[in-house]
Design a protein around this motif. Structure first.
Motif, PDB file in Angstrom:
ATOM      1  N   GLN A 103      -4.191   9.634  -3.883  1.00  0.00           N
ATOM      2  CA  GLN A 103      -3.391   8.779  -3.011  1.00  0.00           C
ATOM      3  C   GLN A 103      -2.282   9.610  -2.386  1.00  0.00           C
ATOM      4  O   GLN A 103      -1.582  10.335  -3.081  1.00  0.00           O
ATOM      5  N   PHE A 127      -3.895   0.063  -5.970  1.00  0.00           N
ATOM      6  CA  PHE A 127      -5.175   0.698  -5.699  1.00  0.00           C
ATOM      7  C   PHE A 127      -5.503   1.726  -6.780  1.00  0.00           C
ATOM      8  O   PHE A 127      -4.611   2.357  -7.350  1.00  0.00           O
ATOM      9  N   THR A 147      -0.638   5.552   4.424  1.00  0.00           N
ATOM     10  CA  THR A 147      -1.146   5.728   3.070  1.00  0.00           C
ATOM     11  C   THR A 147      -2.642   6.006   3.142  1.00  0.00           C
ATOM     12  O   THR A 147      -3.384   5.269   3.795  1.00  0.00           O
ATOM     13  N   PHE A 186      -4.133   3.095   5.479  1.00  0.00           N
ATOM     14  CA  PHE A 186      -3.279   2.030   6.001  1.00  0.00           C
ATOM     15  C   PHE A 186      -2.117   2.688   6.759  1.00  0.00           C
ATOM     16  O   PHE A 186      -1.383   3.496   6.194  1.00  0.00           O
ATOM     17  N   SER A 223      -5.602  -0.458   9.627  1.00  0.00           N
ATOM     18  CA  SER A 223      -6.266   0.122   8.455  1.00  0.00           C
ATOM     19  C   SER A 223      -7.687   0.560   8.780  1.00  0.00           C
ATOM     20  O   SER A 223      -8.298   0.091   9.747  1.00  0.00           O
ATOM     21  N   ASN A 273       0.806  -1.222   0.000  1.00  0.00           N
ATOM     22  CA  ASN A 273       0.000   0.000   0.000  1.00  0.00           C
ATOM     23  C   ASN A 273       0.838   1.270   0.000  1.00  0.00           C
ATOM     24  O   ASN A 273       0.386   2.316  -0.476  1.00  0.00           O
TER      25      ASN A 273
END
Length: 390
Positions: free
Chosen positions: A245, A240, A268, A295, A321, A151
């Motif tokens: 992000q 993802f 993240t 996460f 998470s 991640n």
């Protein structure tokens, strides 16, 4: 007088040749192994699991070959380039979405005094500065030691296209860098881009680093079908898809004698539609994770050289998470030992165990990176393999 003129002329020729000196190096690494996993979801089974034996490429380090070159332009300035291909040694196909030079492809200028500016397909600052302090992304654990779904990209799952990067020189142990990836779209300058920055400091046995990465429009998620499309700037094997992000974190390593211990923290965050894009081989189809996910990873690691040829390394990672109000928690323990047969060839044995709780919002259960998703909350994997560098 004639001899003096001849010596002067030859000196000028050699000086010009020295300024024009260039080199190109062919290099590579091949990582092949056999991997056992106690529980993988069987494709098309509706979610049931089974043990699995498989031949694997890149269980620790992705197999690759590349060309690296430089030309001395004089005054401490060089022209540099790297073209690096990733491939699967078990079937001979290209990795990174089938790209010819999917791992890296860039050209630029490097100065001994001021650092380097490069343009092309490149690693972001999180990979450059934080990843060397973790075990994933290094020779001491690599792919299967990655944090859940990789991640935070410490295992280099994706690169950034259309990027310009600056990396400073080493100033008494202090280094810094930044990168910007262009969308290359008219009218979409800010809608599909990526940028990052990082800094590190080395003082004797101590290494400290921190970095930040952000990608805007890192893919889309269809609200009806749940189908994900990866973003154009990071458009290869992106774990993802989301509207945005963000990754930030830091870490430190301390070496004493033949031992090194370290700690890495990363967080993240995904916003505006989140979906997993790397579960297609699990028979699950596309998996949407709602509108937001987070996460938070905590890794404690260490390695020890028992002899010049024999090393042992291990870590524990706890991942907390948040997925649309659900709170899955991952616990992963990893251990590796490697023995060098020569300077270029070694054999290794490594194992991983992951336990996950509160799995609502996740496809399947536990998921050790690179081996597949389990049908239960526990997964064990072991690999025996060899690496050759050239």
């Amino acid at each position: 007088m004639k001899k003096t003129l001849m010596v002067a002329a030859l000196t000028g020729v050699f000086a010009t040749a020295a300024h024009a000196q260039s080199s190109v190096t062919l290099y590579g690494l091949i990582d092949a192994g056999l991997t056992y996993t106690n529980n993988n979801i069987v494709p098309g089974s509706g979610g049931s699991g089974h043990s699995n034996w498989k031949a694997t490429s890149g269980s620790v380090n992705g197999s690759r070959w590349g060309l690296r070159g430089s030309e001395d332009l004089g005054g401490g300035l060089k022209a540099i380039f790297t073209l690096e291909n990733g491939f699967n040694i078990m079937n001979g196909t290209n990795s990174q979405g089938g790209r010819e030079f999917g791992r890296q492809a860039f050209v630029g200028l490097s100065s001994n005094q001021f650092g380097a500016v490069t343009l092309g397909r490149q690693y972001d600052s999180v990979v450059d500065f934080i990843a060397p302090l973790a075990l994933t992304g290094t020779q001491y654990g690599g792919t299967q030691f990655a944090h859940p779904f990789d991640n935070d990209n410490l295992d280099n799952t994706f690169r950034v296209d259309n990027s310009v990067k600056y990396t400073s020189a080493n100033y008494a142990g202090f280094k810094f860098g930044a990168m910007y990836g262009f969308s290359n779209q008219a009218g979409g300058f800010a809608n599909n881009r990526a940028y990052s920055a990082g800094v590190s400091y080395n003082y004797g046995p101590l290494n400290v680093a921190g970095a930040y990465f952000q990608s805007n429009n890192a893919g889309t998620v269809n609200a009806v079908t749940g189908v994900q499309t990866a973003g154009a700037v990071t458009n290869d094997q992106t774990p993802f898809a989301s509207g945005r992000q963000r990754i930030f974190g830091g870490g430190l390593n301390y070496a004493f004698g033949p031992a090194t211990v370290g700690f890495v923290f990363t967080q993240t965050m995904f916003d505006n539609g989140v979906g997993l894009t790397n579960v297609g081989t699990q028979g699950l189809g596309s998996v949407g994770l709602g509108n937001s996910a987070r996460f938070t990873n905590y890794e404690v690691n260490g390695r020890y050289n028992l002899t010049p040829a024999l090393s042992i390394a291990g870590n524990y990672t706890y991942t907390d998470s948040r997925i649309e109000g659900e709170k899955p928690k991952f616990h992963q323990f990893n251990l590796q030992t490697a023995y060098a047969l020569s300077k270029r060839t070694d054999v290794y044995l490594q194992g991983e165990y992951q336990h996950v709780t509160d799995t609502d919002g996740l496809p399947g259960g536990a998921t050790i990176n690179g081996v597949g998703i389990a049908s239960s909350n526990n997964q064990v994997s072991a690999t025996v393999g060899m690496r050759h560098r050239f």
